[in-house]
Design a protein around this motif. Structure first.
Motif, PDB file in Angstrom:
ATOM      1  N   GLN A 140       0.920  37.489   1.231  1.00 32.16           N
ATOM      2  CA  GLN A 140       2.276  38.044   0.396  1.00 32.16           C
ATOM      3  C   GLN A 140       2.134  39.112   0.173  1.00 32.16           C
ATOM      4  N   ARG A 141       1.064  39.990  -0.355  1.00 30.05           N
ATOM      5  CA  ARG A 141       1.052  41.522  -1.071  1.00 30.05           C
ATOM      6  C   ARG A 141       0.953  42.367  -0.159  1.00 30.05           C
ATOM      7  N   PHE A 142      -0.205  42.133   1.297  1.00 33.30           N
ATOM      8  CA  PHE A 142      -0.098  42.490   2.677  1.00 33.30           C
ATOM      9  C   PHE A 142       0.572  42.872   3.163  1.00 33.30           C
ATOM     10  N   ALA A 143       1.701  40.949   3.376  1.00 37.22           N
ATOM     11  CA  ALA A 143       3.008  40.890   4.318  1.00 37.22           C
ATOM     12  C   ALA A 143       3.883  42.063   3.780  1.00 37.22           C
ATOM     13  N   GLU A 144       4.286  41.852   2.490  1.00 35.96           N
ATOM     14  CA  GLU A 144       5.350  43.032   2.243  1.00 35.96           C
ATOM     15  C   GLU A 144       5.232  44.064   2.517  1.00 35.96           C
ATOM     16  N   HIS A 145       3.754  44.725   2.118  1.00 34.32           N
ATOM     17  CA  HIS A 145       3.495  46.039   2.674  1.00 34.32           C
ATOM     18  C   HIS A 145       3.909  46.407   4.457  1.00 34.32           C
ATOM     19  N   LEU A 146       3.368  45.440   5.008  1.00 37.47           N
ATOM     20  CA  LEU A 146       3.833  45.481   6.250  1.00 37.47           C
ATOM     21  C   LEU A 146       5.088  45.502   6.844  1.00 37.47           C
ATOM     22  N   ALA A 147       6.035  44.785   6.117  1.00 37.07           N
ATOM     23  CA  ALA A 147       7.566  45.421   5.920  1.00 37.07           C
ATOM     24  C   ALA A 147       8.105  46.017   5.588  1.00 37.07           C
ATOM     25  N   PHE A 148       7.582  46.976   4.406  1.00 33.55           N
ATOM     26  CA  PHE A 148       7.793  47.928   4.597  1.00 33.55           C
ATOM     27  C   PHE A 148       7.947  49.095   5.756  1.00 33.55           C
ATOM     28  N   VAL A 149       7.075  48.767   5.629  1.00 35.59           N
ATOM     29  CA  VAL A 149       6.577  50.150   6.697  1.00 35.59           C
ATOM     30  C   VAL A 149       6.779  49.460   8.480  1.00 35.59           C
TER      31      VAL A 149
END
Length: 286
Positions: A140-149
């Protein structure tokens, strides 16, 4: 504190005490600074660094991409974390050493033992990370970062990094290189010039590599089953440190010692005594 360069990456480290070398992979997930041995949760209570340096040369360091250590935008693997620790031992002139991992550091210590068994005198795995909830939270953390990028671009990541001191785990939008972005302007300048689509693919591959199972990550079971390294395992019992992850290491590492004591019984006195007893016993037979 001191700093050296390992594999082209600055590594901040500290050496305490005297005796056989003990390389300590810090707890703290993706914020594994050397201070976490003194300040984070149960580690602040147990105070390993108040006791272990009386018997061992304790080597602590900021894992790459954390604290004041540097980093490199690449698909980081467990082997990359191993390479940093191995390079630090070489820098300090140690051919062999004991290892100790806390939290996510256990996965690196296990991978280190698999890749360089000739270097490892013995291994202490304290509160290994793992379990289904740990994997899900990490993804989930990595997914949130990818969504922000995807929505804002890489320049927004650099801006966000400069607006707070929160690590990746506390604000996933900032990504796994946030600490380096804060203290290295040249790194930040290179970071924003990347091909954003290539970056997103790299990050997606990184999380799949590091968090690929519902038990303790870091090393394949077939490789752990071939180890001949004395190992002490001390279990945690929460969403990030599932007891099943510690039991997995016990199942896979032949002859390992499992300290079957609940968290409530893992006091500073009892835990330090158990770790020191194990390491001194192994040192006496090495």
């Amino acid at each position: 504190m001191a700093t050296t360069t390992i594999d082209g990456i600055a590594t901040r480290y500290e050496v305490l005490g005297s005796g056989p070398p003990l390389l300590m992979y810090s707890p703290g997930g993706f914020d594994a600074t050397l201070e976490k041995w003194r300040t984070q949760g149960i580690y602040a209570e147990i105070q390993f660094l108040e006791q272990l340096p009386n018997h061992f040369t304790c080597i602590t360091f900021d894992r790459r991409e954390t604290g004041q250590s540097g980093g490199r935008v690449e698909r980081v693997t467990w082997s990359d974390y191993v390479r940093q620790g191995k390079g630090l031992l070489q820098h300090l002139g140690f051919d062999r050493a004991f290892l100790m991992g806390g939290c996510m550091g256990c996965s690196v210590a296990a991978a280190f033992a698999v890749e360089h068994p000739e270097t490892v005198l013995g291994n202490v795995l304290f509160w290994p990370v793992g379990g289904a909830r740990y994997r899900m939270a990490g993804h989930q953390r990595f997914a949130e970062h990818l969504a922000f990028v995807h929505q804002n671009g890489l320049e927004a990541v650099v801006t966000l990094a400069g607006e707070s001191n929160k690590p990746f785990g506390a604000d996933p939008r900032s990504g796994p290189w946030v600490s380096v972005l804060r203290h290295d302007k040249d790194f930040a300048a290179r970071y924003v010039r990347q091909n954003v689509d290539h970056y997103k693919v790299l990050v997606a591959g990184m999380v799949r590599t590091l968090l690929d199972r519902d038990t303790a990550p870091g090393a394949e079971p077939e490789d752990l089953l071939r180890l001949d390294i004395p190992t002490l395992i001390i279990p945690g019992a929460d969403a990030s440190h599932a007891t099943s992850a510690a039991r997995y290491f016990q199942e896979c590492i032949p002859g390992s010692e499992y300290w079957d004591v609940p968290v409530s019984g893992q006091t500073s006195t009892a835990t330090n005594a158990r770790v020191i007893e194990f390491l001194r016993k192994v040192a006496g037979t090495a």
